[in-house]
Design a protein around this motif. Structure first.
Motif, short mmCIF file in Angstrom:
data_model
loop_
_atom_site.label_atom_id
_atom_site.label_comp_id
_atom_site.label_asym_id
_atom_site.label_seq_id
_atom_site.Cartn_x
_atom_site.Cartn_y
_atom_site.Cartn_z
N ILE A 90 -29.34 70.66 61.00
CA ILE A 90 -28.74 71.36 59.81
C ILE A 90 -28.29 72.69 60.31
O ILE A 90 -29.03 73.50 60.93
CB ILE A 90 -29.66 71.64 58.82
N ALA A 91 -27.07 73.31 60.16
CA ALA A 91 -26.66 74.42 60.90
C ALA A 91 -25.76 75.35 59.82
O ALA A 91 -25.40 74.64 58.97
CB ALA A 91 -25.48 74.34 62.03
N ALA A 92 -25.82 76.65 59.89
CA ALA A 92 -24.94 77.55 58.92
C ALA A 92 -24.60 78.68 59.42
O ALA A 92 -25.14 79.04 60.65
CB ALA A 92 -25.94 77.50 57.83
N ARG A 93 -23.34 79.19 58.85
CA ARG A 93 -23.04 80.42 59.70
C ARG A 93 -22.64 81.60 58.61
O ARG A 93 -21.88 81.11 57.58
CB ARG A 93 -22.00 80.49 60.86
N GLY B 184 -22.48 61.07 60.85
CA GLY B 184 -21.54 61.99 61.73
C GLY B 184 -21.76 63.53 61.12
O GLY B 184 -22.82 63.80 60.49
N LEU B 185 -20.77 64.00 61.28
CA LEU B 185 -20.40 65.36 60.90
C LEU B 185 -19.95 65.77 59.53
O LEU B 185 -19.06 65.09 58.92
CB LEU B 185 -19.67 66.10 61.72
N ARG B 186 -20.88 66.49 58.56
CA ARG B 186 -20.33 66.69 57.32
C ARG B 186 -20.42 68.23 57.00
O ARG B 186 -21.48 68.73 57.51
CB ARG B 186 -21.22 65.99 56.29
N ILE B 187 -19.38 68.82 56.31
CA ILE B 187 -19.55 70.28 56.19
C ILE B 187 -19.56 70.60 54.66
O ILE B 187 -18.66 69.90 53.97
CB ILE B 187 -18.32 70.96 56.88
N PHE B 188 -20.14 71.41 54.25
CA PHE B 188 -20.40 71.92 52.70
C PHE B 188 -20.44 73.54 52.66
O PHE B 188 -20.81 74.34 53.78
CB PHE B 188 -21.77 71.50 52.29
N ILE C 52 -22.25 75.05 55.72
CA ILE C 52 -23.27 74.52 56.23
C ILE C 52 -22.69 73.16 56.85
O ILE C 52 -21.87 72.37 56.41
CB ILE C 52 -24.28 74.12 55.17
N ALA C 53 -23.15 72.93 58.24
CA ALA C 53 -22.94 71.65 58.84
C ALA C 53 -23.97 70.88 58.89
O ALA C 53 -25.09 71.23 59.35
CB ALA C 53 -22.21 71.98 60.24
N ILE C 54 -24.04 69.63 58.71
CA ILE C 54 -25.07 68.66 58.65
C ILE C 54 -24.27 67.66 59.84
O ILE C 54 -23.49 67.00 59.58
CB ILE C 54 -25.38 67.97 57.37
N VAL C 55 -25.16 67.71 61.04
CA VAL C 55 -24.73 66.65 62.03
C VAL C 55 -25.94 65.33 62.06
O VAL C 55 -27.15 65.75 62.11
CB VAL C 55 -24.41 67.05 63.33
N ASP C 56 -25.44 64.35 61.69
CA ASP C 56 -26.49 63.11 61.74
C ASP C 56 -26.26 61.96 62.50
O ASP C 56 -24.85 61.65 62.61
CB ASP C 56 -26.26 62.69 59.95
N ARG C 57 -27.12 61.33 63.08
CA ARG C 57 -26.78 60.22 64.01
C ARG C 57 -26.01 59.11 63.39
O ARG C 57 -25.25 58.55 63.98
CB ARG C 57 -28.00 59.53 64.60
N ASN C 58 -26.56 58.90 62.09
CA ASN C 58 -25.70 58.01 61.21
C ASN C 58 -24.60 58.20 60.64
O ASN C 58 -23.40 57.34 60.45
CB ASN C 58 -26.86 57.04 60.45
N GLN D 124 -22.12 76.66 48.39
CA GLN D 124 -22.17 76.64 47.15
C GLN D 124 -22.25 74.86 46.75
O GLN D 124 -22.10 74.56 45.68
CB GLN D 124 -21.05 76.99 46.08
N ASN D 125 -22.24 74.28 47.82
CA ASN D 125 -22.40 72.89 47.82
C ASN D 125 -21.23 71.98 47.56
O ASN D 125 -20.98 70.83 47.15
CB ASN D 125 -23.53 72.24 46.63
N GLN D 126 -20.02 72.63 47.91
CA GLN D 126 -18.78 71.86 47.86
C GLN D 126 -18.35 70.99 49.29
O GLN D 126 -18.44 72.00 50.20
CB GLN D 126 -17.44 72.73 47.27
N GLU D 127 -18.21 69.91 49.44
CA GLU D 127 -17.77 69.39 50.64
C GLU D 127 -16.53 69.64 51.00
O GLU D 127 -15.69 69.74 50.14
CB GLU D 127 -17.84 67.84 50.39
N LYS D 128 -16.36 69.95 52.36
CA LYS D 128 -15.17 70.28 53.12
C LYS D 128 -14.56 69.37 54.06
O LYS D 128 -15.45 68.65 54.65
CB LYS D 128 -15.17 71.80 53.58
#
Ligand code: G6P
Length: 615
Positions: free
Chosen positions: A174-177, A224-228, A216-222, A231-235
């Protein structure tokens, strides 16, 4: 200013992260650490004070296996550089690890609250509050790590790029900037990389996503990459294809990056004006600011903001802009500008100059100018950097990656862009006549060859460096557009050889620094042919009368200064506006050789960092 690398995939994470940290070491090198997650042995965290190589030696005999991990190279802000303060920081239960670049400004109040809830802090860093805060939210609100990170970041004030690794989900990072850079690399085999810039990533993939603030970026083996957003809106991730080549970030046979970068200048200057200058047709243009040419030509005032070497380039720009366009220019230290309630309005144009495009003070100065309605433009080297993204428009310097902490080729590229910009505006405004314009652009095209000619004099410059390597002070003098070059020459010497040096307008010497001159004092003087030549000759006489040692940068064939100076370095003649592109080269080489002879770490001078992403 701290480097971050993380990996998740099928390969062993530790060697990939270690190599990545070496590539990012220019961002900080007082301590380093890597945490890897292993199904059998759990979360293994190795940290060492000193360079990445210390960490490498220390971890050689340890269990570093695992296909997910995070690593960090530190430039200390809060707390001494030692093993405890090094990142990653681990939660009290040993379940989570976190790396951070930036500063948590409200860490005191957050820490107080966490301490009152029983958390025990091991380090003196601001970062440690983050791991305990995430842990606290996770436990109390019974949420997953990613959600805890999101909630935690909503109560954080400051700058951060973070990556979190948690034992309860070995398939996810989990990453964020916010205000500190972070890039996601999308590997070819379903693996992912996270890093402060693209240099640790490009040998694996060219597909990257530059994260935006408060993402926030979540990189997951299953999954893939998701960015939020926080405020929790997916991008939707915006994937970019990088052109950067691996050779550009390697030493290519040179002993140091700095030497390589000095020698790259004939090419980097040419790359900078390629496609932007046509001598035959008598044309100059910068695609990036095309839509702003009229606005620039009509400007009543231009403000340039920058730090360090880039500030020196801005000073050269001031001479060029004012002379060629007759528009008043103010050059400001970004750090001063942002805190002194500057008078700016929507008629102003603010140009930020920054190699990295990430310098925190320069960013803040731009944001301030933007909030007051000014047009903001950028001159950056790093493509996709924060400054290049927040500005209304701008021009890249195309110098290629600059890794040596002491800036060299970025400076000459910045001066080149500023020259092209000044010429473009002057043409638009009609403040330059055809003959002068043609003369300057014709000379500009010859600059790369002339730089190459100066580089051929390296041996002589090395010999001069050997004579003055033990000096404790040095003075650099210049007039007109050579004054910023004197400042830059002095900065180079200070930065890498730790000799105290001052740059001064030559005529001002008699109002102070002249008192320092004795037979021990090297005085570097830019005495090229031009408007102030005779005046500078008088200044040299003043130095000689006090037994100072004069090392003069002169125009080829100048017999007069050759006679007077203790040493001279000849440079080819050029148009006076372009002399900074040539006179700066011998100064770069002098500093380089002096530093090498003094046994200093040229590419990673003490206490400095390439990219200063904190105030
Ligand atoms: C640091 C670097 C300098 C650089 C300055 C401004 O101090 O060590 O080499 O000139 O930051 O950096 P920027 O990336 O904004 O040009």
């Amino acid at each position: 200013m701290c480097g971050i690398v993380a990996y998740i995939g099928k390969e062993q994470a530790f060697p990939i992260i270690l190599k990545g940290l070496k590539r990012l070491e220019y961002r900080g090198y007082d301590s380093a650490g890597i945490a890897v997650l292993n199904n059998e042995s759990g979360l293994n965290n190795y940290k060492r004070q000193g360079k990445v190589s210390e960490l490498e030696d220390f971890s050689a005999e340890q269990d570093t296996s695992g296909t997910i991990g995070i690593g960090h190279t530190r430039w200390a802000t809060h707390g001494l550089p030692n093993n405890v303060n090094a990142h990653p920081h681990i939660s009290t239960d040993g379940e989570m690890a976190l790396i951070h670049n930036g500063i948590i400004e409200n860490y005191d109040s957050l820490k107080e609250e966490l301490v009152s809830r029983g958390y025990v802090f091991k380090s003196e860093t601001d970062t440690e509050v983050l791991i305990h805060l995430i842990d606290d939210i996770k436990t109390n609100e019974k949420v997953k790590t990613a959600e805890a990170v999101r909630i935690a970041l909503n109560s954080v004030i400051g700058a951060y790029a973070i990556v979190v690794l948690s034992k309860d989900n070995p398939n996810q990072l989990i990453a964020a900037r916010k205000s500190s850079p972070l890039v996601v690399g999308i590997g070819k085999n379903g693996d992912f990389f996270l890093a402060s810039d693209a240099t640790p990533i490009i040998e694996y993939t060219n597909e990257v996503v530059y994260m935006e603030d408060e993402e926030i970026a979540i990189v997951d083996r299953n999954e893939g990459l998701r960015i939020f957003s926080i405020q929790n809106q997916e991008k939707t991730p915006y994937i970019q294809h990088l052109e950067l080549q691996l050779e550009a970030i390697e030493k290519g046979g040179y002993e140091h990056f700095m030497l390589k970068e000095i020698h790259e200048q004939p090419r980097s200057i040419m790359d900078c004006f390629r496609g932007r200058l046509n001598v035959e047709d008598g044309w100059v243009g910068l695609g990036g600011i095309k839509d702003y040419e009229t606005k620039l030509a009509k400007a009543k005032r231009i403000i340039m903001v920058a730090c360090g070497t880039s500030w020196h380039a801005a000073l050269v720009g001031e001479y060029l802009f004012e002379d060629l366009t007759r528009i008043p220019v103010e050059v400001e230290y970004a750090s001063e500008f942002r805190y002194r309630n500057p008078i700016i309005n929507e008629n102003d144009i603010v140009i930020a100059i920054s190699q990295s495009g990430e310098t925190a003070d320069t960013m803040a100065a731009l944001n301030l100018a933007k909030s007051k309605g000014a047009t903001i433009l950028g001159i950056c080297n790093v493509v996709g950097s924060s400054i290049s993204r927040i500005t209304d428009a701008g021009s890249y310097t195309h110098a290629g990656p600059e890794i040596g902490v002491a800036s060299t080729k970025a400076f000459t590229a910045q001066v080149t862009v500023l020259t092209l910009m000044a010429l473009t505006i002057a043409r638009k405004k009609g403040s330059i006549n055809e003959t002068d314009f043609r003369r300057i652009i014709t000379e500009m095209e010859l600059i790369p060859d002339k730089v190459a000619k100066i580089l051929e004099k390296s041996k002589k410059i090395e010999e001069i460096a050997a004579i003055y390597k033990d000096a404790t002070n040095a003075l650099y003098l210049g007039r007109g557009n050579s004054f910023p070059v004197a400042l830059e020459g002095a900065l180079k010497l200070k930065e890498i050889s730790y000799i105290h040096a001052e740059g001064y307008p030559a005529a001002e010497m008699k109002h102070g620094p002249i008192a320092l001159i004795d037979e021990e004092m090297p005085v570097f003087v830019i005495a090229t042919k031009g408007t102030s030549y005779e005046k500078v000759v008088s200044n040299i006489q003043e130095v000689k009368a006090r037994k100072g040692k004069v090392i003069a940068i002169i125009t080829e064939g100048d017999a007069q200064v050759k006679e007077m100076a203790d040493h001279y370095i000849e440079i080819p003649d050029t148009h006076e506006y372009l002399t900074p592109l040539l006179t700066t080269i011998p100064f770069q080489l002098i500093s380089y050789y002096v530093a090498v002879m003094r046994g200093a770490n040229v590419d990673q001078p003490r206490n400095l960092a390439k990219s200063v992403t904190v105030e």
